[in-house]
Design a protein around this motif. Structure first.
Motif, PDB file in Angstrom:
ATOM      1  N   SER A  11       0.780  -1.324  -0.158  1.00 49.83           N
ATOM      2  CA  SER A  11       0.071   0.046  -0.086  1.00 49.83           C
ATOM      3  C   SER A  11       0.880   1.277  -0.048  1.00 49.83           C
ATOM      4  O   SER A  11       1.304   1.575   1.026  1.00 49.83           O
ATOM      5  N   SER A  12       1.064   1.835  -1.232  1.00 51.05           N
ATOM      6  CA  SER A  12       1.986   2.888  -1.401  1.00 51.05           C
ATOM      7  C   SER A  12       1.397   4.093  -0.885  1.00 51.05           C
ATOM      8  O   SER A  12       1.986   4.843  -0.235  1.00 51.05           O
ATOM      9  N   TRP A  13       0.236   4.455  -0.943  1.00 50.51           N
ATOM     10  CA  TRP A  13      -0.501   5.627  -0.534  1.00 50.51           C
ATOM     11  C   TRP A  13      -0.559   5.639   1.013  1.00 50.51           C
ATOM     12  O   TRP A  13      -0.471   6.382   1.542  1.00 50.51           O
ATOM     13  N   ARG A  16       2.869   6.903   2.187  1.00 53.57           N
ATOM     14  CA  ARG A  16       2.874   8.312   2.112  1.00 53.57           C
ATOM     15  C   ARG A  16       2.572   9.074   3.374  1.00 53.57           C
ATOM     16  O   ARG A  16       3.044  10.083   3.837  1.00 53.57           O
ATOM     17  N   ASP A  65      -7.316  10.410   1.985  1.00 52.98           N
ATOM     18  CA  ASP A  65      -6.640  10.736   0.874  1.00 52.98           C
ATOM     19  C   ASP A  65      -5.062  11.265   1.722  1.00 52.98           C
ATOM     20  O   ASP A  65      -5.038  12.069   2.450  1.00 52.98           O
ATOM     21  N   SER A  66      -4.138  10.699   0.977  1.00 53.03           N
ATOM     22  CA  SER A  66      -2.848  11.042   1.566  1.00 53.03           C
ATOM     23  C   SER A  66      -2.292  12.413   1.445  1.00 53.03           C
ATOM     24  O   SER A  66      -1.793  12.743   2.619  1.00 53.03           O
ATOM     25  N   HIS A  99       1.375  12.918  -6.858  1.00 54.56           N
ATOM     26  CA  HIS A  99      -0.011  12.445  -6.406  1.00 54.56           C
ATOM     27  C   HIS A  99      -0.894  12.187  -7.800  1.00 54.56           C
ATOM     28  O   HIS A  99      -1.754  11.401  -7.523  1.00 54.56           O
ATOM     29  N   ARG A 106       3.597   3.538 -11.893  1.00 55.95           N
ATOM     30  CA  ARG A 106       2.702   2.969 -10.962  1.00 55.95           C
ATOM     31  C   ARG A 106       2.161   1.625 -11.241  1.00 55.95           C
ATOM     32  O   ARG A 106       2.084   0.733 -10.460  1.00 55.95           O
ATOM     33  N   MET A 161       5.963  11.584  -0.252  1.00 52.44           N
ATOM     34  CA  MET A 161       5.294  11.318  -1.442  1.00 52.44           C
ATOM     35  C   MET A 161       6.343  10.554  -2.272  1.00 52.44           C
ATOM     36  O   MET A 161       5.523   9.629  -3.098  1.00 52.44           O
TER      37      MET A 161
END
Ligand SMILES: N[C@@H](CCC(=O)N[C@@H](CS)C(=O)NCC(=O)O)C(=O)O
Length: 214
Positions: A11-13, A16, A65-66, A99, A106, A161
């Protein structure tokens, strides 16, 4: 404060927001919800109206939301953005670029900390994304990075980020040239990044949709 996150391997987001919270010195409870298994969506929806992670809960207020989470944290700890106005503007620009962009990278190089996929995923579009990220890192380091090892000297949200890109570059064997290479090494040696990676290696779930190359 509670931070709802997904699998640390994938989970990359989530990373962040988590890294910003850690680097910002916040105390928070971490709630990890493994993604894309039966019941995941319902468990996430119990916290996050977007049905996505990350989501921060602060005294009953949900912030999802990141980028929104990172901005919320920066309002409480302004040192998470560079102090200089020009540096701060560029830090926000590169954060927004991350973002909303780099879709080929990605999708062809999803974050997958446990794997060694060196050489995989290198389509022409991904190569273009890698070249842009390398140029951007070199530009930030040379124009704004004199006071420390991060993109804008001290750690900032811009580093958070790009943190998943650093893990991707390690997994897919991408070796950026110039100051960008040293920056990548700095990020991978960051104690919070190392702790996240170690936790990712301990996770038992696998997601075949993300394990693209075996
Ligand atoms: N723009 C969002 C993206 C969030 C996102 O796509 N999160 C993924 C995990 S990395 C998710 O929750 N996926 C679950 C789903 O789509 O059901 C952000 O920056 O936080």
């Amino acid at each position: 404060m509670k931070l709802i996150i997904g699998n640390k391997n994938y989970s990359s987001w989530s990373l962040r927001a988590w890294l910003t919270a850690r680097e910002g010195g916040f105390t928070f409870e971490e709630i990890r919800i493994p993604l894309f298994i039966p019941g995941s969506r319902e468990r996430i929806l119990a916290h996050s109206p977007s049905a996505k992670v990350p989501c921060l809960i602060d005294h009953g207020l949900a912030v999802w939301d990141s980028m929104a989470i990172n901005e919320y944290l920066a309002e409480q700890n302004p040192a998470l953005w560079p102090a200089d106005r020009a540096a701060r503007a560029v830090a926000r620009a590169v954060s927004a670029e991350m973002h909303s962009g780099f879709v080929p990278l990605r999708s062809k190089m999803p974050m997958n900390i446990r794997k060694d996929y060196a050489g995989h995923g290198r389509s022409p579009e991904v190569e273009a994304d890698i070249a842009r990220i390398t140029a951007l890192w070199n530009d930030c380091r040379s124009r704004f990075g004199a006071a420390g090892p991060y993109l804008f000297g001290a750690f900032s949200i811009a580093d958070a980020m790009y943190a998943p890109i650093c893990f991707r570059f390690a997994t897919y064997g991408v070796k950026p040239e110039g100051q960008a290479g040293a920056y990548l090494a700095t990020m991978l040696a960051n104690p919070h990044m190392k702790a996240w990676a170690e936790a990712a290696r301990q996770e038992s779930e696998t997601l075949p949709s993300e394990d693209l190359y075996g």
